[in-house]
Design an enzyme around this catalytic site. Structure first.
Site, short mmCIF file in Angstrom:
data_model
loop_
_atom_site.label_atom_id
_atom_site.label_comp_id
_atom_site.label_asym_id
_atom_site.label_seq_id
_atom_site.Cartn_x
_atom_site.Cartn_y
_atom_site.Cartn_z
N GLY A 1 41.95 -17.03 20.77
CA GLY A 1 42.31 -17.28 22.16
C GLY A 1 43.49 -18.21 22.33
N HIS B 1 29.32 -16.51 15.49
CA HIS B 1 30.68 -16.60 16.05
C HIS B 1 31.08 -18.07 16.16
CE1 HIS B 1 34.05 -16.36 18.82
NE2 HIS B 1 34.16 -15.10 18.46
N GLY C 1 39.02 -10.22 21.00
CA GLY C 1 38.45 -10.89 22.16
C GLY C 1 39.18 -10.47 23.43
N GLU D 1 37.67 -14.96 11.24
CA GLU D 1 38.35 -15.37 12.47
C GLU D 1 38.74 -16.84 12.35
OE1 GLU D 1 37.15 -12.74 16.03
OE2 GLU D 1 35.61 -14.25 15.82
N LYS E 1 32.81 -11.45 25.09
CA LYS E 1 32.38 -12.85 25.34
C LYS E 1 31.67 -12.90 26.71
CE LYS E 1 35.94 -14.35 22.22
NZ LYS E 1 36.86 -15.36 21.76
N ASN F 1 34.84 -7.86 21.45
CA ASN F 1 33.89 -8.90 21.86
C ASN F 1 34.29 -9.38 23.26
OD1 ASN F 1 32.30 -11.15 22.22
ND2 ASN F 1 33.27 -12.36 20.59
N SER G 1 43.47 -13.39 18.31
CA SER G 1 44.69 -13.01 19.02
C SER G 1 45.26 -11.65 18.58
CB SER G 1 45.75 -14.12 18.89
OG SER G 1 45.27 -15.31 19.50
N GLU H 1 32.36 -19.70 18.40
CA GLU H 1 31.98 -20.33 19.67
C GLU H 1 30.49 -20.70 19.68
OE1 GLU H 1 33.73 -17.24 22.06
OE2 GLU H 1 35.70 -17.91 21.40
P1 13P Z 1 40.87 -13.46 20.89
O1 13P Z 1 41.20 -12.04 20.46
O2 13P Z 1 40.81 -13.64 22.37
O3 13P Z 1 41.71 -14.46 20.17
O4 13P Z 1 39.35 -13.73 20.41
C1 13P Z 1 38.98 -13.46 19.10
C2 13P Z 1 37.52 -13.55 18.98
O5 13P Z 1 36.95 -14.63 19.04
C3 13P Z 1 36.76 -12.29 18.85
O6 13P Z 1 35.43 -12.54 18.48
#
Ligand code: 13P
Length: 261
Positions: A179, A103, A240, A173, A13, A11, A219, A105
């Site tokens: 992140g 998601h 991510g 997640e 983002k 992803n 992560s 976010e």
């Molecule tokens: P990270 O791998 O940057 O922690 O993000 C995970 C994520 O939100 C994937 O959709």
């Protein structure tokens, strides 16, 4: 052993414009080719921003890369006066196979609730896209409700009320692991994935539960991916930050080298 093929999903983002997307996908494809990656043992998909999708589709198509394309969101509506929205029908036309739904976010910054996520899941089914339904708890929810309560509730809400369930994927997640560099332990991830599968079996059927791939995200890196995917409960990862680096993401896709299967 299960016959679910692991899915390694990147992803991006809101990162990389369409020119940067070409460089990343090309590098990723070459890196996987150099390593003689067998896509039948681990599927690889990238989830670029909407504005990159046509470019990535053209590249993948022209060079016959086996990398799959996903989108990061879709509208719950098919077409019409919904300024700024993207229809699942448009995604399907671009050979998009997967679409992220709910998601954290989107839940956090765009107020998406379980009703919206259910409607977007329905839109994905309608347009023959495979929804990757994202679920997960905040640290406060983990403390107040315990492990798995929130992800199980969100999963069942997204899957409720569909006349026919098409193919779908769940991505667990934990919000506190996205992140942040804080990562769930492989045991925690496997326990939650197992509870999600059990809940799907109870609410729907054993067959539906056995067919669904349940991913971990938060992560994930090449250095820790093997720990998660060693468990038969975890059918892949949603990555991510580490998916923005072709070598790192290719290392994640080649996780089987680390666990010797
Ligand atoms: P990270 O791998 O940057 O922690 O993000 C995970 C994520 O939100 C994937 O959709």
């Amino acid at each position: 052993m299960t016959n679910r093929i692991p899915l390694i999903a990147g992803n991006w983002k809101m990162n990389l414009d369409h020119q940067q997307a070409i460089a990343l996908v090309q590098k990723l494809a070459w890196s996987l080719k150099d390593a003689a990656h067998d896509f039948s043992t681990a599927e690889v998909a990238v989830f670029p921003p909407f504005t990159d999708l046509r470019t990535v589709q053209t590249l993948i198509d022209a060079d016959k890369f086996e990398i799959r394309i996903g989108a990061q969101d879709l509208s719950r509506f098919d077409s019409g006066a919904y300024t700024g929205e993207i229809s699942g029908a448009f995604l399907k036309k671009l050979d998009v196979r997967y679409v992220l739904v709910g998601h954290s976010e989107r839940r956090q910054f765009h107020d998406e609730d379980d009703v919206t996520v259910q409607a977007k899941t329905a839109a994905a089914f309608k347009h023959s896209l495979v929804p990757i339904i994202c679920v997960g708890e905040t640290l406060e929810q983990l403390e107040s409700e315990g492990q798995a309560a929130v992800p199980v509730r969100q999963t069942l809400a997204a899957l409720a009320g569909h006349a026919n369930l098409g193919e779908f994927v769940i991505a667990y997640e934990p919000v506190w692991a996205i992140g942040t560099g804080k990562v769930a332990s492989p045991e925690e991830a496997a326990a939650v994935c197992s509870k999600i599968r059990e809940a799907i079996a109870n609410e729907h059927s054993q067959e539906v539960a056995a067919a669904a791939r349940i991913l971990y995200g938060g992560s994930v890196k090449a250095a820790n991916v093997a720990g998660f995917l060693r468990s038969p409960e975890v059918d892949g990862v949603l990555v991510g930050g580490a998916s923005l680096d072709a070598d790192e993401f290719s290392g994640i896709a080649r996780f089987q080298k680390h666990i010797g299967v």
